[in-house]
Write an enzyme that holds these catalytic residues in place. Structure first.
Site, PDB file in Angstrom:
ATOM      1  N   LYS A 115       2.502 -15.527   2.532  1.00 22.53           N
ATOM      2  CA  LYS A 115       2.825 -16.133   1.385  1.00 22.53           C
ATOM      3  C   LYS A 115       4.083 -16.386   1.096  1.00 22.53           C
ATOM      4  O   LYS A 115       4.773 -16.126  -0.026  1.00 22.53           O
ATOM      5  CB  LYS A 115       1.982 -15.091   0.014  1.00 22.53           C
ATOM      6  CG  LYS A 115       2.105 -15.985  -1.137  1.00 22.53           C
ATOM      7  CD  LYS A 115       0.768 -16.733  -1.498  1.00 22.53           C
ATOM      8  CE  LYS A 115       0.978 -17.495  -2.750  1.00 22.53           C
ATOM      9  NZ  LYS A 115       0.167 -18.970  -2.966  1.00 22.53           N
ATOM     10  N   ASP A 154     -12.826  -8.426   4.123  1.00 20.66           N
ATOM     11  CA  ASP A 154     -13.768  -8.489   3.526  1.00 20.66           C
ATOM     12  C   ASP A 154     -14.550  -9.665   3.507  1.00 20.66           C
ATOM     13  O   ASP A 154     -15.720  -9.965   3.460  1.00 20.66           O
ATOM     14  CB  ASP A 154     -13.810  -7.898   2.077  1.00 20.66           C
ATOM     15  CG  ASP A 154     -13.956  -6.427   1.743  1.00 20.66           C
ATOM     16  OD1 ASP A 154     -13.571  -5.730   2.856  1.00 20.66           O
ATOM     17  OD2 ASP A 154     -14.482  -6.060   0.790  1.00 20.66           O
ATOM     18  N   TYR A 188       0.659  -1.119   0.116  1.00 21.59           N
ATOM     19  CA  TYR A 188      -0.285  -0.066   0.074  1.00 21.59           C
ATOM     20  C   TYR A 188       0.877   1.318  -0.014  1.00 21.59           C
ATOM     21  O   TYR A 188       0.483   2.220  -0.339  1.00 21.59           O
ATOM     22  CB  TYR A 188      -0.847  -0.027   1.239  1.00 21.59           C
ATOM     23  CG  TYR A 188      -2.079  -0.556   1.006  1.00 21.59           C
ATOM     24  CD1 TYR A 188      -2.302  -1.954   0.714  1.00 21.59           C
ATOM     25  CD2 TYR A 188      -3.312  -0.124   1.329  1.00 21.59           C
ATOM     26  CE1 TYR A 188      -3.670  -2.512   0.551  1.00 21.59           C
ATOM     27  CE2 TYR A 188      -4.786  -0.412   1.293  1.00 21.59           C
ATOM     28  CZ  TYR A 188      -4.770  -1.912   0.822  1.00 21.59           C
ATOM     29  OH  TYR A 188      -5.786  -2.479   0.889  1.00 21.59           O
ATOM     30  N   ASP A 224      -3.869 -17.990   0.328  1.00 22.49           N
ATOM     31  CA  ASP A 224      -4.846 -18.378  -0.544  1.00 22.49           C
ATOM     32  C   ASP A 224      -5.865 -19.400   0.182  1.00 22.49           C
ATOM     33  O   ASP A 224      -6.863 -19.718   0.251  1.00 22.49           O
ATOM     34  CB  ASP A 224      -4.387 -19.142  -1.595  1.00 22.49           C
ATOM     35  CG  ASP A 224      -2.872 -19.746  -1.478  1.00 22.49           C
ATOM     36  OD1 ASP A 224      -2.464 -19.852  -0.361  1.00 22.49           O
ATOM     37  OD2 ASP A 224      -2.607 -20.613  -2.393  1.00 22.49           O
ATOM     38  N   ASP A 265      -6.783  -6.635   4.121  1.00 17.27           N
ATOM     39  CA  ASP A 265      -7.687  -5.937   3.351  1.00 17.27           C
ATOM     40  C   ASP A 265      -8.858  -6.985   2.908  1.00 17.27           C
ATOM     41  O   ASP A 265     -10.026  -6.972   2.908  1.00 17.27           O
ATOM     42  CB  ASP A 265      -7.299  -5.221   2.186  1.00 17.27           C
ATOM     43  CG  ASP A 265      -8.225  -4.321   1.395  1.00 17.27           C
ATOM     44  OD1 ASP A 265      -9.117  -3.750   1.970  1.00 17.27           O
ATOM     45  OD2 ASP A 265      -8.174  -4.249   0.165  1.00 17.27           O
TER      46      ASP A 265
HETATM   47  C1  IPM Z   1     -10.596  -0.707   3.794  1.00 20.00           C
HETATM   48  C2  IPM Z   1     -10.585  -0.280   2.417  1.00 20.00           C
HETATM   49  C3  IPM Z   1      -9.517   0.772   2.178  1.00 20.00           C
HETATM   50  C4  IPM Z   1      -8.381  -0.186   2.111  1.00 20.00           C
HETATM   51  C5  IPM Z   1      -9.699   1.394   0.681  1.00 20.00           C
HETATM   52  C6  IPM Z   1     -11.037   2.206   0.721  1.00 20.00           C
HETATM   53  C7  IPM Z   1      -8.609   2.235   0.562  1.00 20.00           C
HETATM   54  O1  IPM Z   1     -10.967  -1.142   1.763  1.00 20.00           O
HETATM   55  O2  IPM Z   1     -10.337  -0.185   5.005  1.00 20.00           O
HETATM   56  O3  IPM Z   1     -10.430  -1.875   3.771  1.00 20.00           O
HETATM   57  O4  IPM Z   1      -8.057  -0.868   1.111  1.00 20.00           O
HETATM   58  O5  IPM Z   1      -7.803  -0.166   3.224  1.00 20.00           O
HETATM   59 MG    MG Z   2     -11.114  -3.100   2.131  1.00 15.13          MG
END
Ligand code: IPM
Ligand code: MG
Length: 359
Positions: free
Chosen positions: A194, A254, A140, A226, A250
């Site tokens: 990884k 999700d 990042y 993975d 990240d």
């Molecule tokens: C998160 C989001 C952010 C990230 C984006 C919006 C930059 O997806 O907080 O998980 O990738 O960290």
């Molecule tokens: Mg995110």
């Protein structure tokens, strides 16, 4: 001493869900909690007003605050701006400037919402895990990065590149944070990397093992990313605390969010070395439903609870907010994203009101 909170409503559904968080803060204040707050710009609204997604004034206010509460940033109208002006840059900048390297992302399945998940009830019922994501390093922020014209084996063409990089100090500090988190829970830590392909994550694994010597009471295991993605949907209850780098975290967080039924339920805390923090729901600005009183404010309200607990040391107030959310779910109140059979469908404002009534 009065504790100072900085509110950053941001874009999209941000202002709507922040308004519900403010109702909660007001209630706590009326009942005697010694807090005050100020507001500042971040993201697209900051670009509109100042040309900068993370204005100097906002940085100053962040530095002065005891804790920062952020709703969400971004929107399609900003996607064509130069990269430095995009709302997401504001988010990355605030994380970096505040040095909130330890991002705690809990994924908890509330019993009432078991049916709201797309996964089978027996897979997710009772799930309570936490992903510790390193937040200010990795690909990042790594340099060099960019898109350049270069000569390749195909002749001259555009090349895009980023750098995955971690130094030992960065890995060590997130390791300590993760081991300490595990100590407060079931003393099981799974580090995700990884290492079969990437040197940066070989170092990650080596340092995790070194640091584990200082936490003999915590059982450290390792998993390739993975496989971890697969295991999270196959059998998520095998995990307790997971620790991983910025990019893997990240993605995995999700995936973990969907185990709980909705990303609209998940708060997060990002802490610096002194426990000062930035608190935000893990969902985005959801521009498609902004301004329609449809957004679920619970992740935002649960972020308030995390802030009370981790930065302001107000355990009782934090429990009060957490319990109010549980009670509201038990009574059947549902925004669209967590609708279950027989649920009482409500909007953003009504959901905020229901939490308030329980408090
Ligand atoms: C998160 C989001 C952010 C990230 C984006 C919006 C930059 O997806 O907080 O998980 O990738 O960290
Ligand atoms: Mg995110």
């Amino acid at each position: 001493m009065t504790q100072n909170i900085l509110l950053l409503p941001g874009d999209g559904i941000g202002p709507e869900i922040m308004a519900q968080a403010v109702r909660v803060l007001n209630k706590l204040k009326t009942d005697g909690l010694d807090i005050q707050w100020d507001t500042a710009l971040i993201g697209g609204c900051a670009v509109d007003e100042t040309g900068n997604p993370f204005p100097e004034e906002t940085l100053k206010k962040c530095r002065a605050a005891d804790a920062v509460l952020l709703a969400a940033v971004g929107g399609p109208q900003y996607d064509s701006l130069p990269r430095e002006q995009r709302p997401e840059r504001g988010l990355l900048a605030i994380r970096k400037e505040m040095q909130v390297f330890s991002n705690l992302r809990p994924a908890v399945v509330y019993p009432e919402l078991v049916e709201a998940s797309t996964l089978k009830p027996e897979v997710i019922a009772g799930l309570d895990i936490i992903i510790v994501r390193e937040l200010v390093g990795d690909i990042y922020f790594g340099e060099p990065r960019g898109i350049e014209q270069r000569v390749t084996e195909n002749g001259e063409e555009r090349v895009g590149f980023n750098t995955m990089i971690y130094n030992e100090t960065e890995i060590r500090r997130i390791a300590h944070s993760a081991f300490k988190t595990a100590q407060k829970r079931n003393k099981k830590l799974c580090s995700v990397d990884k290492m079969n392909v990437l040197e940066a994550t070989q170092l990650w694994r080596d340092v995790m093992i070194e640091v584990s010597a200082e936490y003999p009471d915590v059982e450290l295991t390792h998993m390739l990313v993975d496989n971890a993605a697969m295991q999270l949907v196959r059998n998520p209850k095998q995990f307790d605390v997971m620790v991983t780098g910025n990019m893997f975290g990240d993605i995995l967080s999700d995936a973990a969010s969907m185990l709980t039924g909705s990303i609209g339920m998940l708060p997060s805390a990002s802490l610096d070395a002194n426990g000062k923090g930035l608190y935000e729901p893990i969902h985005g600005s959801a521009p498609d439903i902004a301004g329609k009183n449809l957004a679920n404010p619970l992740a935002m309200i649960l972020s308030v609870a995390m802030m009370l607990r981790h930065s302001l040391n107000q355990t009782e107030a934090a429990d009060r907010v957490d319990n109010a959310v549980k009670a509201v779910l038990a009574k059947g109140y549902r925004t669209g994203d967590i609708m279950t059979e027989g649920g009482i469908k409500v909007g953003t404002v009504e959901m905020g009101g229901a939490v308030l009534a329980e408090m």
